[in-house]
Motif scaffolding. Structure first.
Motif, PDB file in Angstrom:
ATOM      1  N   ASP A 137      -2.863  -7.301   1.789  1.00  0.00           N
ATOM      2  CA  ASP A 137      -1.563  -7.930   1.441  1.00  0.00           C
ATOM      3  C   ASP A 137      -1.005  -7.124   0.355  1.00  0.00           C
ATOM      4  OD1 ASP A 137       0.001 -11.080   1.817  1.00  0.00           O
ATOM      5  OD2 ASP A 137       0.908  -9.198   1.102  1.00  0.00           O
ATOM      6  N   ASP A 138      -0.353  -6.265   0.447  1.00  0.00           N
ATOM      7  CA  ASP A 138       0.101  -5.367  -0.688  1.00  0.00           C
ATOM      8  C   ASP A 138       0.885  -6.315  -1.458  1.00  0.00           C
ATOM      9  OD1 ASP A 138       1.955  -2.939  -1.641  1.00  0.00           O
ATOM     10  OD2 ASP A 138       0.032  -2.654  -1.916  1.00  0.00           O
ATOM     11  N   SER A 139       1.726  -7.060  -0.851  1.00  0.00           N
ATOM     12  CA  SER A 139       2.572  -7.819  -1.597  1.00  0.00           C
ATOM     13  C   SER A 139       2.235  -8.699  -2.623  1.00  0.00           C
ATOM     14  CB  SER A 139       3.545  -8.438  -0.457  1.00  0.00           C
ATOM     15  OG  SER A 139       3.017  -9.618   0.194  1.00  0.00           O
ATOM     16  N   SER A 140       0.982  -9.259  -2.362  1.00  0.00           N
ATOM     17  CA  SER A 140       0.164 -10.372  -3.229  1.00  0.00           C
ATOM     18  C   SER A 140      -0.238  -9.492  -4.614  1.00  0.00           C
ATOM     19  CB  SER A 140      -0.884 -10.878  -2.662  1.00  0.00           C
ATOM     20  OG  SER A 140      -2.022 -10.093  -2.343  1.00  0.00           O
ATOM     21  N   LYS A 141       0.246  -8.316  -4.872  1.00  0.00           N
ATOM     22  CA  LYS A 141      -0.557  -7.658  -6.332  1.00  0.00           C
ATOM     23  C   LYS A 141      -0.158  -8.649  -7.089  1.00  0.00           C
ATOM     24  CE  LYS A 141      -0.009  -2.840  -4.913  1.00  0.00           C
ATOM     25  NZ  LYS A 141       0.990  -1.814  -5.251  1.00  0.00           N
ATOM     26  N   TYR A 142      -0.883  -8.778  -8.073  1.00  0.00           N
ATOM     27  CA  TYR A 142      -0.930  -9.438  -9.397  1.00  0.00           C
ATOM     28  C   TYR A 142      -0.942  -8.758 -10.633  1.00  0.00           C
ATOM     29  CZ  TYR A 142      -2.079 -12.233 -13.524  1.00  0.00           C
ATOM     30  OH  TYR A 142      -2.035 -12.696 -14.654  1.00  0.00           O
ATOM     31  N   TYR A 143       0.070  -9.008 -11.529  1.00  0.00           N
ATOM     32  CA  TYR A 143       0.169  -8.379 -12.973  1.00  0.00           C
ATOM     33  C   TYR A 143       0.342  -9.265 -13.975  1.00  0.00           C
ATOM     34  CZ  TYR A 143       0.951  -4.055 -10.428  1.00  0.00           C
ATOM     35  OH  TYR A 143       1.031  -2.738  -9.576  1.00  0.00           O
ATOM     36  N   ALA A 144      -0.514  -9.134 -14.977  1.00  0.00           N
ATOM     37  CA  ALA A 144      -0.129 -10.269 -16.080  1.00  0.00           C
ATOM     38  C   ALA A 144       1.170  -9.816 -16.716  1.00  0.00           C
ATOM     39  CB  ALA A 144      -1.432  -9.904 -17.117  1.00  0.00           C
ATOM     40  N   ASP A 145       1.928 -11.040 -17.323  1.00  0.00           N
ATOM     41  CA  ASP A 145       3.157 -10.646 -17.942  1.00  0.00           C
ATOM     42  C   ASP A 145       2.924  -9.666 -19.013  1.00  0.00           C
ATOM     43  OD1 ASP A 145       3.834 -14.042 -18.068  1.00  0.00           O
ATOM     44  OD2 ASP A 145       4.062 -12.614 -16.418  1.00  0.00           O
ATOM     45  N   SER A 146       1.792  -9.521 -19.666  1.00  0.00           N
ATOM     46  CA  SER A 146       1.743  -8.289 -20.824  1.00  0.00           C
ATOM     47  C   SER A 146       1.595  -7.011 -20.409  1.00  0.00           C
ATOM     48  CB  SER A 146       0.485  -8.755 -21.575  1.00  0.00           C
ATOM     49  OG  SER A 146      -0.576  -8.767 -20.835  1.00  0.00           O
ATOM     50  N   VAL A 147       1.497  -6.824 -18.878  1.00  0.00           N
ATOM     51  CA  VAL A 147       1.628  -5.346 -18.578  1.00  0.00           C
ATOM     52  C   VAL A 147       2.539  -5.070 -17.441  1.00  0.00           C
ATOM     53  CG1 VAL A 147      -0.818  -5.373 -18.810  1.00  0.00           C
ATOM     54  CG2 VAL A 147      -0.153  -5.712 -16.699  1.00  0.00           C
ATOM     55  N   ARG A 148       3.146  -6.072 -16.955  1.00  0.00           N
ATOM     56  CA  ARG A 148       4.024  -5.878 -15.830  1.00  0.00           C
ATOM     57  C   ARG A 148       5.295  -4.912 -16.097  1.00  0.00           C
ATOM     58  NH1 ARG A 148       5.396 -10.830 -14.958  1.00  0.00           N
ATOM     59  NH2 ARG A 148       3.501 -10.966 -13.388  1.00  0.00           N
ATOM     60  N   GLY A 149       5.484  -4.034 -15.375  1.00  0.00           N
ATOM     61  CA  GLY A 149       6.469  -2.871 -15.738  1.00  0.00           C
ATOM     62  C   GLY A 149       5.931  -1.677 -16.213  1.00  0.00           C
ATOM     63  N   ARG A 150       4.632  -1.923 -16.870  1.00  0.00           N
ATOM     64  CA  ARG A 150       3.924  -0.621 -17.286  1.00  0.00           C
ATOM     65  C   ARG A 150       2.827  -0.115 -16.815  1.00  0.00           C
ATOM     66  NH1 ARG A 150       1.600  -1.430 -22.388  1.00  0.00           N
ATOM     67  NH2 ARG A 150       1.415  -3.675 -21.855  1.00  0.00           N
ATOM     68  N   PHE A 151       1.997  -1.142 -15.922  1.00  0.00           N
ATOM     69  CA  PHE A 151       0.899  -0.761 -15.324  1.00  0.00           C
ATOM     70  C   PHE A 151       1.205  -0.851 -13.814  1.00  0.00           C
ATOM     71  CE2 PHE A 151      -2.390  -2.081 -18.831  1.00  0.00           C
ATOM     72  CZ  PHE A 151      -1.833  -1.401 -19.756  1.00  0.00           C
ATOM     73  N   THR A 152       0.334   0.110 -13.092  1.00  0.00           N
ATOM     74  CA  THR A 152       0.705  -0.100 -11.727  1.00  0.00           C
ATOM     75  C   THR A 152      -0.733   0.009 -11.186  1.00  0.00           C
ATOM     76  OG1 THR A 152       2.776   1.332 -11.605  1.00  0.00           O
ATOM     77  CG2 THR A 152       1.613   1.204  -9.712  1.00  0.00           C
ATOM     78  N   ILE A 153      -0.982  -0.759 -10.318  1.00  0.00           N
ATOM     79  CA  ILE A 153      -2.301  -1.045  -9.249  1.00  0.00           C
ATOM     80  C   ILE A 153      -2.109  -0.344  -8.046  1.00  0.00           C
ATOM     81  CG2 ILE A 153      -2.200  -3.290  -8.478  1.00  0.00           C
ATOM     82  CD1 ILE A 153      -5.309  -3.750  -9.115  1.00  0.00           C
ATOM     83  N   SER A 154      -3.210   0.475  -7.649  1.00  0.00           N
ATOM     84  CA  SER A 154      -2.955   0.970  -6.145  1.00  0.00           C
ATOM     85  C   SER A 154      -4.555   1.294  -5.869  1.00  0.00           C
ATOM     86  CB  SER A 154      -2.342   2.560  -6.374  1.00  0.00           C
ATOM     87  OG  SER A 154      -3.042   3.513  -7.274  1.00  0.00           O
ATOM     88  N   SER A 155      -4.539   1.462  -4.490  1.00  0.00           N
ATOM     89  CA  SER A 155      -5.860   1.913  -4.156  1.00  0.00           C
ATOM     90  C   SER A 155      -6.090   3.000  -2.987  1.00  0.00           C
ATOM     91  CB  SER A 155      -6.485   0.669  -3.296  1.00  0.00           C
ATOM     92  OG  SER A 155      -5.599   0.366  -2.110  1.00  0.00           O
ATOM     93  N   ASP A 156      -7.222   3.445  -3.024  1.00  0.00           N
ATOM     94  CA  ASP A 156      -7.269   4.550  -1.877  1.00  0.00           C
ATOM     95  C   ASP A 156      -8.462   3.963  -0.965  1.00  0.00           C
ATOM     96  OD1 ASP A 156      -8.202   6.752  -0.450  1.00  0.00           O
ATOM     97  OD2 ASP A 156      -7.694   8.258  -1.751  1.00  0.00           O
ATOM     98  N   TYR A 157      -8.108   3.616   0.209  1.00  0.00           N
ATOM     99  CA  TYR A 157      -8.931   2.900   1.052  1.00  0.00           C
ATOM    100  C   TYR A 157     -10.180   3.684   1.453  1.00  0.00           C
ATOM    101  CZ  TYR A 157     -10.565   0.180   5.165  1.00  0.00           C
ATOM    102  OH  TYR A 157     -11.189  -0.759   6.168  1.00  0.00           O
ATOM    103  N   ALA A 158      -9.821   4.958   1.874  1.00  0.00           N
ATOM    104  CA  ALA A 158     -10.878   6.077   2.414  1.00  0.00           C
ATOM    105  C   ALA A 158     -12.019   6.296   1.199  1.00  0.00           C
ATOM    106  CB  ALA A 158     -10.149   7.291   2.589  1.00  0.00           C
ATOM    107  N   LYS A 159     -11.409   6.347  -0.008  1.00  0.00           N
ATOM    108  CA  LYS A 159     -12.553   6.494  -1.129  1.00  0.00           C
ATOM    109  C   LYS A 159     -13.033   5.185  -1.605  1.00  0.00           C
ATOM    110  CE  LYS A 159     -10.383  10.705  -2.515  1.00  0.00           C
ATOM    111  NZ  LYS A 159      -9.727  11.537  -3.925  1.00  0.00           N
TER     112      LYS A 159
END
Length: 135
Positions: A55-77
């Motif tokens: 569920d990609d829509s459920s990503k969480y970011y702390a307020d202190s990093v939102r807009g500056r940090f981006t989380i992603s994943s490579d399923y195959a790796k």
């Protein structure tokens, strides 16, 4: 055996960028979420971000990093990344990734990341990677 190995930390000037990697093994992204946490000297561990492959829509970011940090994943790796832009001196910390439970298909809700009893029951953490941001 579940293992998580972080890499990508280093020294960077304020305003710069780093990309952290968390290579996971022993479990599937189909079954668990993966989170990033950080801990600065003398401070409590802070939840930074979470991603659930289901569920990609459920990503969480702390307020202190939102807009500056981006989380992603490579399923195959089986690897999760944390792209950190516009870094600030207060981002200096050891950064850890962890295998997190999912709630349905979603990352844990925001209150989970400061629930130290729940975090203490997590078994699978990486060894950490140090990020130092100079002013």
């Amino acid at each position: 055996e579940v293992q998580l190995v972080e890499s990508g930390g280093g020294l960077v000037q304020a305003g710069g960028s780093l990309r952290l990697s968390c290579a996971a093994s022993g479990f599937s992204f189909d079954d668990y979420a993966v989170g990033w946490f950080r801990q600065a000297p003398g401070q409590e561990r802070e939840g930074v971000s979470c991603i659930s492959e289901a569920d990609d829509s459920s990503k969480y970011y702390a307020d202190s990093v939102r807009g500056r940090f981006t989380i992603s994943s490579d399923y195959a790796k089986n690897t999760v990344y944390l792209q950190m832009d516009n870094l600030r001196p207060e981002d200096t910390a050891d950064y850890y990734c962890a295998q997190l439970p999912r709630f349905g298909s979603r990352c844990p809700t925001p209150d989970y990341y400061s629930d130290y009893d729940a975090l203490g029951r997590l078994d699978a953490w990486g060894q950490g990677t140090l990020v130092t941001v100079s002013s």
